[in-house]
Design an enzyme around this catalytic site. Structure first.
Site, PDB file in Angstrom:
ATOM      1  CE1 TYR A 142     -22.049  31.008 -45.994  1.00  0.00           C
ATOM      2  CE2 TYR A 142     -19.973  30.955 -44.787  1.00  0.00           C
ATOM      3  CZ  TYR A 142     -21.176  31.578 -45.079  1.00  0.00           C
ATOM      4  OH  TYR A 142     -21.499  32.754 -44.461  1.00  0.00           O
ATOM      5  CG  ASP A 237     -13.510  30.193 -49.997  1.00  0.00           C
ATOM      6  OD1 ASP A 237     -12.656  30.584 -49.180  1.00  0.00           O
ATOM      7  OD2 ASP A 237     -14.741  30.304 -49.806  1.00  0.00           O
ATOM      8  CE  LYS A 266     -14.327  30.470 -41.019  1.00  0.00           C
ATOM      9  NZ  LYS A 266     -14.979  30.184 -42.288  1.00  0.00           N
TER      10      LYS A 266
HETATM   11  C1  LIG Z   1     -16.022  31.026 -43.109  1.00  0.00           C
HETATM   12  C2  LIG Z   1     -15.931  30.933 -44.572  1.00  0.00           C
HETATM   13  C3  LIG Z   1     -16.187  32.039 -45.419  1.00  0.00           C
HETATM   14  C4  LIG Z   1     -16.737  33.337 -44.893  1.00  0.00           C
HETATM   15  O1  LIG Z   1     -15.874  33.969 -44.007  1.00  0.00           O
HETATM   16  P1  LIG Z   1     -16.485  35.063 -42.979  1.00  0.00           P
HETATM   17  O2  LIG Z   1     -15.260  35.620 -42.337  1.00  0.00           O
HETATM   18  O3  LIG Z   1     -17.372  34.309 -42.057  1.00  0.00           O
HETATM   19  O4  LIG Z   1     -17.216  36.069 -43.793  1.00  0.00           O
HETATM   20  C5  LIG Z   1     -15.940  31.896 -46.765  1.00  0.00           C
HETATM   21  N1  LIG Z   1     -15.498  30.744 -47.279  1.00  0.00           N
HETATM   22  C6  LIG Z   1     -15.262  29.655 -46.515  1.00  0.00           C
HETATM   23  C7  LIG Z   1     -14.746  28.416 -47.153  1.00  0.00           C
HETATM   24  C8  LIG Z   1     -15.490  29.706 -45.142  1.00  0.00           C
HETATM   25  O5  LIG Z   1     -15.312  28.609 -44.404  1.00  0.00           O
END
Ligand SMILES: *Cc1c(COP(=O)(O)O)cnc(C)c1O
Length: 428
Positions: A142, A237, A266
């Site tokens: 994701y 990511d 995060k």
């Molecule tokens: C949470 C997440 C995102 C998206 O971040 P948001 O702040 O919710 O838009 C992208 N990549 C990874 C790996 C994530 O866990």
């Protein structure tokens, strides 16, 4: 009707599904979502005044525990100086320097407000840098909810049972090539066939959004060498893993390869809306205003968010990471013991201190593996723990999040609750 049932009914009148983000709904497990009124340390408190040991941690940011006094006062002090200026600040410089000190390959950093923006911008930057259109992602990873990255996107999408999303044009989806995680042969084939059109491969440092899938040794390094050979970029990511699984994220734990672009979110915002992307200076300088790749944001680098980020990174020292890891190992052991005692098929997979429990036999290496588990058993397990005031992510496809504030008392409550939850998982 409890106060929360009432609140949820009201919420559903004015907010689609009653939630501001789909994974918060209890769709996959049933029931009424917990409406949280406050959180402190390892606990969240619901609208009926009931406290829960929290294993969601705001889906990652709460590494230090909720409402750490030093983070809260940093935000309060920043707020007193003004909420947003739309002008550069010293705090942005300090946070960028703190990120670079931990992850030197992020020579320059662009701040945004969400992980979605960070990965979306990373993709645009990769396309701008290479002059190519296609991107490769892995099934079950994701990367936020931008159009081109929603295909086979794990957790939220998986638990909603949607193939991707409606509302995404064929053109946007058509430039995204999806490969099974760990499938080096397929990735090699994709590059052999279309290498000259691929701008980037994007992957989670360690996938955590289909449950935790620990990458095989050398898998990320293989992505690195394939992309380099074909003139494509590698985007790592680390929105979820960055600054959570170690001082320099998954990249720091694993080592041995350098992505071109790395994304953070995060933890880096300490619970405030802040995310970032970083990379080599010459690459990052393709972004406006220096270069031709446009990117902007009214609230980007917001002073409250940068204050929270600076305080969080300052406080997240080796002792914090060691504590979270020790608690994670302890928790994995007690979950494994309880599930084994109740004869529940399970496998627990970890990436540093992040882990998840799959209700199935055998290792999970791909998204298809992750989907082949007993989600009904998970729902019973979840609700049994919730009844014992332990709050897990309401989906079998999520990581569990510990914090520096998970102390003996919090662990004892989880340990007491686990045998009954394991028995609930065993019996339908
Ligand atoms: C949470 C997440 C995102 C998206 O971040 P948001 O702040 O919710 O838009 C992208 N990549 C990874 C790996 C994530 O866990």
């Amino acid at each position: 009707m409890t106060h929360m049932d009432e609140m949820f009914a009201r919420a559903q009148c004015v907010i689609p599904g009653g939630v501001s983000s789909p994974v918060r709904a209890f769709g996959p497990v049933g029931g009424t979502p917990v409406f949280v009124t406050s959180a402190r340390g390892a606990y969240v408190v619901d609208a009926d005044g009931v406290d829960y040991v929290d294993l969601v941690g705001s889906w990652g940011p709460a590494l230090l525990g909720h409402a750490h006094p030093e983070v809260v006062s940093a935000v309060q002090e920043a707020a007193a100086r003004g909420l947003s200026f739309g002008a550069p600040t010293q705090a942005e410089v300090e946070l960028a320097e703190a990120i670079r000190a931990r992850v030197p390959l992020a020579e320059q950093v662009r701040f945004v407000s969400t992980g979605t923006e960070a990965t979306m911008t990373a993709i645009r930057l990769a396309r701008g840098a290479t002059g190519r259109d296609k991107i490769v992602k892995f099934a079950g990873c994701y990367h936020g909810h931008s159009d081109s990255l929603l295909a086979a996107a794990g957790s939220g999408v998986a638990t909603q049972g949607l193939p991707g999303s409606s509302g995404v044009t064929a053109a946007a989806a058509g430039d995204t090539i999806v490969v099974d995680f760990h499938d080096v042969d397929a990735l090699t084939r994709v590059f052999d066939e279309a290498g000259g059109q691929i701008a980037a491969v994007i992957t989670e440092g360690a996938p955590c959004n289909m449950g935790v899938v620990t990458p095989d040794d050398g898998f990320n390094a293989t992505i690195r060498s394939l992309t380099r050979r074909h003139g494509a970029l590698m985007i790592l990511d680390e929105v979820l893993t960055g600054f959570r699984v170690g001082p320099a994220g998954w990249w720091g734990l694993e080592g041995g390869y350098d992505p071109d672009i790395i994304t953070f979110g995060k933890v880096v915002g300490g619970g405030m809306p802040l995310a970032a992307l970083g990379g080599r200076a010459e690459l990052m300088q393709l972004l406006a205003p220096v270069g031709p790749v446009y990117q902007a944001g009214t609230l980007s680098g917001n002073p409250l968010a940068t204050a929270a980020g600076i305080a969080t990174l300052r406080l997240a020292d080796d002792a914090v990471y060691a504590h979270v890891e020790r608690r994670s190992a302890e928790l994995r052991r007690l979950i494994g013991d309880a599930l084994t005692a109740a004869s529940v098929p399970h496998v627990i997979q970890a990436a540093g201190s992040l882990f998840s429990v799959f209700f199935r036999d055998g290792a999970v290496r791909t998204y298809d593996d992750a989907k082949a588990q007993d989600t009904a058993g998970f729902a019973r397990f979840f609700h049994s723990l919730l009844d014992s005031r332990v709050y897990l992510p309401p989906s079998a496809f999520e990581a569990w999040f510990l914090s520096a504030a998970h102390d003996d008392g919090a662990m004892a409550r989880i340990a007491d609750a686990m045998p009954a939850a394991a028995r609930a998982a065993a019996h339908s």
